[in-house]
Write an enzyme that holds these catalytic residues in place. Structure first.
Site, PDB file in Angstrom:
ATOM      1  CG  ASP A 122     -46.669  31.001   8.029  1.00  0.00           C
ATOM      2  OD1 ASP A 122     -46.423  30.187   9.564  1.00  0.00           O
ATOM      3  OD2 ASP A 122     -46.878  31.746   8.386  1.00  0.00           O
TER       4      ASP A 122
ATOM      5  CE1 TYR B 171     -52.816  31.487  11.695  1.00  0.00           C
ATOM      6  CE2 TYR B 171     -51.713  33.945  11.944  1.00  0.00           C
ATOM      7  CZ  TYR B 171     -51.298  32.314  12.273  1.00  0.00           C
ATOM      8  OH  TYR B 171     -50.078  31.915  11.680  1.00  0.00           O
TER       9      TYR B 171
ATOM     10  CG  HIS C 243     -43.155  26.532   9.818  1.00  0.00           C
ATOM     11  ND1 HIS C 243     -44.036  26.281   9.152  1.00  0.00           N
ATOM     12  CD2 HIS C 243     -43.495  28.185  10.322  1.00  0.00           C
ATOM     13  CE1 HIS C 243     -44.791  26.995   8.506  1.00  0.00           C
ATOM     14  NE2 HIS C 243     -44.549  27.800   9.512  1.00  0.00           N
TER      15      HIS C 243
END
Length: 386
Positions: free
Chosen positions: A178, A308, A359
């Protein structure tokens, strides 16, 4: 500031406030017969919050977490919290493991003993590691950046300082998934001389393939990736668009409501893991809530989502990565990358397709991931002896 021991102790006031908020949650309604296709399902979240307020024991989890050797130091004006567990083999390789969102340093909790003490887990003591697991800036017990620009690139520079200047390692290994994958790749790009190799469980969303206008340049696998990625972003990428553009607006609600925070995180654990629609197949309620608690008690959900924004507004491009790279792909992860693209952009010396997992790799399948990490770094053991 010098490296200091770190001990978790959340105040009674924070826990009492949390208990009050959980007991006074204002719930939305839900369309009749709706399940998870519209977002976190109401009945499930009510059940999880009920367990959280009536049965979950933070003090027991806090005591468990404090068994890890935890430290804090200041790098570039940011207090960095990290776990540092020494290997129990004859010549451990130091490895820094970097987590992502919406997980935490607990992503690697289960894998730490498998890497530090392989002999106690059906492994070879010569495959041991010194394991370092930092909390990303703005996550968990690391401090909140007060200025813009703290992106994957900047964090990779902080990690280089942590490993060399603070901990005194001349050369080390690095792994991540990630956000951790991005940080690890920038570390390899900017400081190849410091690294034995890097190990990744994903390469993020490949924007260059998605924006490519010349279909003739792409292989069949790359064209399929482009189509699948476009569909995934349309169906699943709302969180990413919001956190990349207006994270502050989102922060008010998920900072004020523990149920709102849980709803925002839990949907990702269900969608991104290899749980086949049932979270209990992969995670216990205590495990899920403890990860949520790390965001709640540190008030870091808002600061974590800013990553982000920083990565979409200030991140420099990555070139070819020459450092030897191991890729371990889990079948239920988000958007498995085309092998041709990965081979063109990284010096891949090990490519593994694992039989199961999603994930949240080290949380879901710690044994499989530990085995692949140990196998990849075997080639560097002789170098580490010198």
């Amino acid at each position: 500031m010098p490296i200091e021991r770190f001990h978790i102790h959340v105040s009674d006031e924070i826990l009492e406030d949390l208990k009050y908020r959980l007991h006074h949650t204002r719930w939305p309604d839900q369309i009749e017969n709706a399940r998870w296709e519209r977002g976190t399902e109401l009945c499930y979240l009510k059940s999880l919050v009920s367990y959280w307020k009536d049965h979950y024991d933070w003090r027991a989890q806090e005591s468990k977490l404090n068994r890890l050797s935890q430290f804090c130091c200041n790098i570039d004006g940011i207090d960095v919290h990290f776990v540092h567990e020494r290997g129990k083999g004859p010549n451990p390789i130091p490895i820094i493991l970097t987590h992502g969102w919406p997980d935490s340093y607990l992503r690697y909790e289960k894998i730490i003993p498998l890497l530090t003490d392989p002999a106690s887990h059906d492994g070879n003591p010569e495959d041991s590691f010194d394991v370092i697991v930092p909390s990303l800036p703005g996550f968990g017990f690391s401090s909140h950046p007060k200025h813009s620009g703290v992106n994957n690139y900047r964090i990779s520079e902080m990690w280089a300082k942590l490993m060399t200047e603070e901990l005194g390692y001349n050369k080390f290994a690095a792994a991540g998934g990630d956000i951790g994958s991005g940080v690890t790749r920038y570390l390899a790009s900017n400081h190849p001389e410091l690294l034995f190799g890097i190990h990744l469980t994903d390469v993020g969303i490949i924007r260059s393939l998605m924006t490519s206008s010349d279909q003739a340049e792409l292989s069949g696998e790359e064209l399929r990736y482009k189509k699948n990625a476009s569909e995934w972003i349309a169906q699943e990428g709302g969180y990413m668009s919001l956190q990349s553009t207006r994270p502050q607006t989102l922060a008010y609600g998920i900072t004020d409501s523990p149920a709102g925070l849980a709803g925002w995180i839990i949907e990702k654990y269900r969608s991104w893991s290899d749980c086949h629609g049932n979270l209990q197949h992969r995670f216990s309620e205590d495990e899920l809530i403890t990860n949520i608690m790390l965001y709640w008690v540190t008030n870091t959900m808002g600061s974590s989502t800013r990553m982000y924004y920083e990565n979409s507004h200030s991140l420099p491009p990555l070139g070819y990565i020459e450092v030897p790279t191991g890729i371990a792909l889990f079948p239920a992860d988000i958007l498995l990358p085309p092998k041709e693209w990965v081979m063109r952009n990284l010096n891949v010396t090990r490519w593994t397709l694992l039989p199961r997992g999603g994930h949240f790799t080290a949380m879901e399948e710690p044994e499989l991931l530990a085995q692949d990490i140990r196998a990849f770094y075997k080639q560097f053991r002789v170098e580490n002896n010198h």
